[in-house]
Structure formats: structure tokens, C-alpha cells
Write an enzyme that holds these catalytic residues in place. Structure first.
Site, PDB file in Angstrom:
ATOM      1  N   HIS A  19       6.879  12.584  -5.517  1.00 37.26           N
ATOM      2  CA  HIS A  19       8.169  12.226  -6.133  1.00 37.26           C
ATOM      3  C   HIS A  19       8.787  13.446  -6.815  1.00 37.26           C
ATOM      4  CE1 HIS A  19       6.293   7.990  -6.540  1.00 37.26           C
ATOM      5  NE2 HIS A  19       7.223   7.906  -5.594  1.00 37.26           N
ATOM      6  N   LYS A  43       2.774  -8.122  -8.780  1.00 37.46           N
ATOM      7  CA  LYS A  43       1.506  -8.647  -9.303  1.00 37.46           C
ATOM      8  C   LYS A  43       0.505  -7.524  -9.592  1.00 37.46           C
ATOM      9  CE  LYS A  43       1.261 -12.965  -6.966  1.00 37.46           C
ATOM     10  NZ  LYS A  43       0.927 -13.040  -5.577  1.00 37.46           N
ATOM     11  N   ARG A  92       8.039  10.295   4.475  1.00 39.59           N
ATOM     12  CA  ARG A  92       6.750  10.949   4.703  1.00 39.59           C
ATOM     13  C   ARG A  92       6.372  11.000   6.171  1.00 39.59           C
ATOM     14  NH1 ARG A  92       3.997   7.346   0.249  1.00 39.59           N
ATOM     15  NH2 ARG A  92       5.177   5.986   1.585  1.00 39.59           N
ATOM     16  N   SER A 130       1.976   6.139  -4.102  1.00 42.89           N
ATOM     17  CA  SER A 130       1.587   5.575  -5.402  1.00 42.89           C
ATOM     18  C   SER A 130       0.464   4.572  -5.215  1.00 42.89           C
ATOM     19  CB  SER A 130       2.789   4.883  -6.047  1.00 42.89           C
ATOM     20  OG  SER A 130       3.771   5.827  -6.365  1.00 42.89           O
TER      21      SER A 130
END
Ligand code: PNS
Length: 160
Positions: A19, A43, A92, A130
Site C-alpha cells: 500500500h 467478521k 498485483r 493484508s
């Protein structure tokens, strides 16, 4: 000429060096960026939205050209609110393409003024996500070099 500003949206849970690389490279093309953190009630959220904002701000060293904000709801609505019509995204691999292609077209369908600009992720970062950073850190793996120092420390604290 008015300053050229782009919106760099994402979940940033957590922010990675991938990022940051897009932000640094984006700043070569734009006068400023608004990093827009999605407030999603996911969640498997690791860091709260407020924590992600703090982590991004910390990693950006108070660079005045970058503002970190949060948004909920439609990205195009937030872009309109901010008076910005360029969305910056990192790409990516081929696997990212379909999702990004759909999202860019959906956003343009919702607002024909919105243009999405893709930057190819640098070769050092193309495998970082991430989600993998979260999983590896959770399982005790070493993610140094993949995330900024302040994120590394926050991950260590979270999983100690
Ligand atoms: O980092 P991510 O999770 O790939 O970012 C995805 C994000 C936040 C850019 C995307 O989920 C988004 O813009 N969500 C807001 C809802 C929206 O506008 N949806 C319509 C576009 S498909």
C-alpha cells in the site's frame, strides 16, 4: 491549475508496504491523495477502522500531501463528497484483474465521471496482501519487511 487529487480506497487491515509503495508512487502523479479506509463490519477484522487510520498516519510520517479519511457506503458517493473523480488502485496479479475490472466498471456505471487508474505493484510486493499478513502474523510468522515498522509493532502486540 487546481491541485490534482486522487482517492486511494481500501480496507487496509492492516496497511502493508505494498500500500505504501502505491501511495509513494501515486504522489509522483498527483499533488495529493486521500487514503479512504472502508468502514466495513467484516467478521475477521483485525484492527478497528480507527486503529487502521492511526497506523496509516503513523506509517506516512505526517506527509501533508496525504489525508487519511474513512468512508462507508458507496465509494462513488464518497468521491463526489470529496470532489475527487480519480480512484487509484494497485494491481498485483492476474487474479486481481477480474475483481478490479468489475469494480472499476461498476463505479463508472454509478458515476460516469469516475475514472479508475491502476498502478502495477512493484515486484517486491506483488505477493503481499493484508489477508496473508494477518494470517501469517496470527500464526507467529515473521512479517517484517512486508509491513511498516509501526504496523509490525502493532501486530506483535496484538498476537503476543
Ligand atoms: O482493500 P480492498 O478490500 O480491496 O478495497 C475494496 C474497496 C474498499 C475499494 C471496495 O470494497 C469499495 O469501494 N467498497 C465500497 C462499496 C462500493 O462502493 N461498492 C461498489 C463498487 S463494486
Amino acid at each position: 491549475m487546481p491541485p490534482r487529487i486522487a482517492l486511494y480506497p481500501g480496507s487496509f487491515d492492516p496497511p502493508t508496504n505494498g500500500h505504501l509503495s502505491i501511495i509513494q508512487r501515486g504522489l509522483k502523479m498527483f499533488d495529493g491523495l486521500i487514503v479512504a479506509v472502508l468502514k466495513n463490519p467484516a467478521k475477521d477484522e483485525l484492527f478497528s477502522v480507527e486503529e487502521r487510520v492511526q497506523l496509516l498516519r503513523g506509517a506516512l510520517n505526517l506527509d501533508k500531501r496525504v489525508q487519511v479519511k474513512t468512508f462507508s457506503g458507496l465509494l462513488v458517493k464518497f468521491a463526489q463528497q470529496e470532489g475527487v473523480n480519480t480512484v487509484l488502485r494497485g494491481l498485483r496479479a492476474v487474479s486481481d484483474f477480474e475483481y478490479e475490472f468489475q469494480m472499476a466498471n461498476m463505479n463508472r456505471k454509478l458515476d460516469k465521471e469516475i475514472e479508475t487508474l491502476f498502478m502495477m505493484t512493484g515486484e517486491d510486493y506483488f505477493y503481499i496482501s493484508s489477508r496473508f499478513v494477518r494470517d501469517v502474523a496470527r500464526l507467529g510468522g515473521d512479517v517484517s519487511g512486508l509491513v511498516p515498522q509501526n504496523v509490525l509493532e502493532a501486530l506483535k502486540k496484538r498476537f503476543k
